[in-house]
Design a protein around this motif. Sequence first.
Motif: not given
Length: 228
Positions: A68-89
């Motif tokens: 709910x506020x900008x942060x570092x992608x690598x921050x481990x302070x909270x277990x923030x979620x991201x989506x992993x998207x995989x297209x064929x090949x």
Amino acid sequence: MSPVDDLLQEIQNLLTGPGISYTSVSQPWDVYEGYLFSLAVSTASSLGASVHYKDVHGSTVNNLVFRTSPGRLYSTRHPYTHAVVEFDRAPALEVHLGVQVQGNSGVVHECDVLILPSDEAALSRQIRMAPRGNKCLLAIECKYYTAGPVDIGHARNFEGLHSDLRTARNLFVSNTGAPNVVKYLSARKRGYEREVVPANVNTVGYTRGQIREAFKIYLGKTAPSTVI
């Protein structure tokens, strides 16, 4: 229902299953960013990609924790979620919410929604530095106003962001319209969509088209035999 409740319902519809950390008392601009995140993920899925969710530690999750506020992608302070998207090949992608990105100048900027290759995100987590904008597919700037039109200052900031990030594509999305913002961004040939809300199927469709174009450009470079 209130506008926030409408957004929450649409996020649930788009993500089709996982629990989310937003509630009816969350700030509307935060939920709006989550809505655009969900729209990006849903668009990938509709184009044939497989999607799953991970936290910063790499664990697969079903309950999504959003910033709910900008942060570092690598921050481990909270277990923030991201989506992993995989297209064929094609090499995997990640969709992140509210993360910092390094511009061409070396300055770090805030991105509301960011789509980038998984290997660039992994490098960011490994060396604990913001991902490089010129390695990213799409940065979406989200503006939600509860009263009045979008301020021209946001469009000017977006122009500066675009110039420095050098991502493959950038997109300015808002829930309201403003003629001066449209004139400003149109004159500079910047991507934008206005009045993007769940009830407006036309503008939502146009936004999906912009997101699809970012995926299409990526696949054209990495997996040209994959059709979306």
